[in-house]
Design a protein around this motif. Sequence first.
Motif, PDB file in Angstrom:
ATOM      1  N   THR A   1       0.837  -1.184   0.000  1.00 40.66           N
ATOM      2  CA  THR A   1       0.000   0.000   0.000  1.00 40.66           C
ATOM      3  C   THR A   1       0.882   1.247   0.000  1.00 40.66           C
ATOM      4  OG1 THR A   1      -0.077   0.138   2.410  1.00 40.66           O
ATOM      5  CG2 THR A   1      -1.751  -1.242   1.311  1.00 40.66           C
TER       6      THR A   1
ATOM      7  N   LYS B   1      -2.527  14.749 -12.142  1.00 39.63           N
ATOM      8  CA  LYS B   1      -3.334  15.972 -12.282  1.00 39.63           C
ATOM      9  C   LYS B   1      -2.545  17.198 -11.828  1.00 39.63           C
ATOM     10  CE  LYS B   1      -7.727  13.556 -11.495  1.00 39.63           C
ATOM     11  NZ  LYS B   1      -8.860  13.360 -10.533  1.00 39.63           N
TER      12      LYS B   1
ATOM     13  N   THR C   1      -5.649   0.435  -4.435  1.00 39.98           N
ATOM     14  CA  THR C   1      -6.325   1.715  -4.618  1.00 39.98           C
ATOM     15  C   THR C   1      -5.582   2.887  -3.980  1.00 39.98           C
ATOM     16  OG1 THR C   1      -7.690   1.231  -2.672  1.00 39.98           O
ATOM     17  CG2 THR C   1      -8.598   0.675  -4.822  1.00 39.98           C
ATOM     18  N   THR C   2      -4.911   2.671  -2.868  1.00 40.12           N
ATOM     19  CA  THR C   2      -4.221   3.794  -2.209  1.00 40.12           C
ATOM     20  C   THR C   2      -3.108   4.337  -3.100  1.00 40.12           C
ATOM     21  OG1 THR C   2      -2.734   2.261  -1.024  1.00 40.12           O
ATOM     22  CG2 THR C   2      -4.758   2.969   0.103  1.00 40.12           C
TER      23      THR C   2
ATOM     24  N   ASN D   1      -2.895   9.147  -9.541  1.00 44.87           N
ATOM     25  CA  ASN D   1      -3.843   9.961 -10.307  1.00 44.87           C
ATOM     26  C   ASN D   1      -3.833  11.417  -9.856  1.00 44.87           C
ATOM     27  OD1 ASN D   1      -4.772   7.964 -12.052  1.00 44.87           O
ATOM     28  ND2 ASN D   1      -6.395   7.303 -10.668  1.00 44.87           N
ATOM     29  N   ASP D   2      -3.808  11.635  -8.553  1.00 45.47           N
ATOM     30  CA  ASP D   2      -3.741  13.004  -8.033  1.00 45.47           C
ATOM     31  C   ASP D   2      -2.432  13.668  -8.452  1.00 45.47           C
ATOM     32  OD1 ASP D   2      -6.214  12.766  -6.847  1.00 45.47           O
ATOM     33  OD2 ASP D   2      -5.419  12.262  -4.863  1.00 45.47           O
TER      34      ASP D   2
ATOM     35  N   ALA E   1      -3.481   3.899 -14.153  1.00 45.58           N
ATOM     36  CA  ALA E   1      -3.705   5.272 -13.712  1.00 45.58           C
ATOM     37  C   ALA E   1      -4.049   6.130 -14.929  1.00 45.58           C
ATOM     38  CB  ALA E   1      -2.456   5.802 -13.012  1.00 45.58           C
TER      39      ALA E   1
ATOM     40  N   LEU F   1      -2.879   3.827  -6.422  1.00 44.85           N
ATOM     41  CA  LEU F   1      -3.496   4.296  -7.663  1.00 44.85           C
ATOM     42  C   LEU F   1      -4.058   5.706  -7.490  1.00 44.85           C
ATOM     43  CD1 LEU F   1      -4.437   3.528 -10.573  1.00 44.85           C
ATOM     44  CD2 LEU F   1      -6.582   2.775  -9.531  1.00 44.85           C
ATOM     45  N   ASP F   2      -4.758   5.944  -6.401  1.00 43.78           N
ATOM     46  CA  ASP F   2      -5.354   7.261  -6.164  1.00 43.78           C
ATOM     47  C   ASP F   2      -4.274   8.334  -6.047  1.00 43.78           C
ATOM     48  OD1 ASP F   2      -7.835   6.105  -6.224  1.00 43.78           O
ATOM     49  OD2 ASP F   2      -8.103   6.070  -4.038  1.00 43.78           O
ATOM     50  N   TRP F   3      -3.174   7.982  -5.382  1.00 37.99           N
ATOM     51  CA  TRP F   3      -2.096   8.962  -5.222  1.00 37.99           C
ATOM     52  C   TRP F   3      -1.477   9.304  -6.578  1.00 37.99           C
ATOM     53  CZ3 TRP F   3       3.061   9.285  -6.421  1.00 37.99           C
ATOM     54  CH2 TRP F   3       3.740  10.394  -5.882  1.00 37.99           C
TER      55      TRP F   3
ATOM     56  N   ASP G   1      -4.398  -2.383 -12.688  1.00 40.87           N
ATOM     57  CA  ASP G   1      -5.145  -1.127 -12.631  1.00 40.87           C
ATOM     58  C   ASP G   1      -4.296  -0.021 -13.256  1.00 40.87           C
ATOM     59  OD1 ASP G   1      -7.442  -2.105 -11.483  1.00 40.87           O
ATOM     60  OD2 ASP G   1      -6.805  -1.668  -9.428  1.00 40.87           O
TER      61      ASP G   1
END
Length: 299
Positions: A53, A263, A252-253, A259-260, A141, A255-257, A139
């Motif tokens: 993670t 951006k 997900t932890t 993606n942020d 990104a 992946l979310d980081w 997954d």
Amino acid sequence: MKKWNRILAAVLTLSLTAGLTACGGSTSDATANNASAADEGTVSNGSSEVYRTLDEIKESGTINIGVFSDKNPFGYVDENGEYQGYDIYFANRLGEDLGVDVNFVSTEAANRIEYLQTGKVDIILANFTVTDERAEEVDFALPYMNVALGVVSPDSKVIENLDDWDSNDQMIVISGTTAETYMIDNYPDIPLQKYDSYATAKNALENGSGAAWVNDNTEVIAYALQNTGYTVGIPSLGSNDTIAPAVSKGNTTLLDWINDEIKTLGEEQFFHADYEATLVDTYGSDYEESLVVEGGVTE
């Protein structure tokens, strides 16, 4: 004497029982340790996938990123033994913003999914084209680059159309790439010569083992620009796709980081800076706007 024998037998029985219990305990501990090692991270969809993670990566102080070591100018090892290229530039920024060291793990195209699923790497940044089939196993990104397929061949016999392919010729592909899948699905009658690495595929083309080489158009365009005697007769084959980072299914932890992060990097035009630092010498400025994706937003 009989009393002494009974006492001795009792002592031996207790010793044997204790020994067996100790052995049993040792085996249980080993099994538990193995299970713990295998379960590092989260198991998703009943598979044996192993991953770390975001917090575990931060705690370790190092992130393992799978990259190519022979795909100049995207991921390669220079004469000083240092990793360089477009993907490397991005990877180093990920490590910097995450506050950890980056450990580069050299991968080949066919190993990218396996390296994620077995926990050998945390992220794949090796020109990984997003496809529906791959998205079932990893997954993805947000994207950071556009790509299509292209075909490069010697000037002596430039391939401009695959519909009238000479049945005596073979097409060079790299195993585990979208080029291989595309050729099998759309041109099953064209014999394929498959290689595991970019270096061996290039050698095959140069040695005349195959009539042409189909791969990401960025790769074949770069090859033709850097090597005299070769022409990209088909600069765009099939659909236009994107390149994106990939993590293990369910992580997900992380992946979310990512993606942020993509951006945020888009707000400073990071990937244009990456292009100008690593790709402009190969492609010039003409390809920049068509190849670069900022902030994960494609047109």
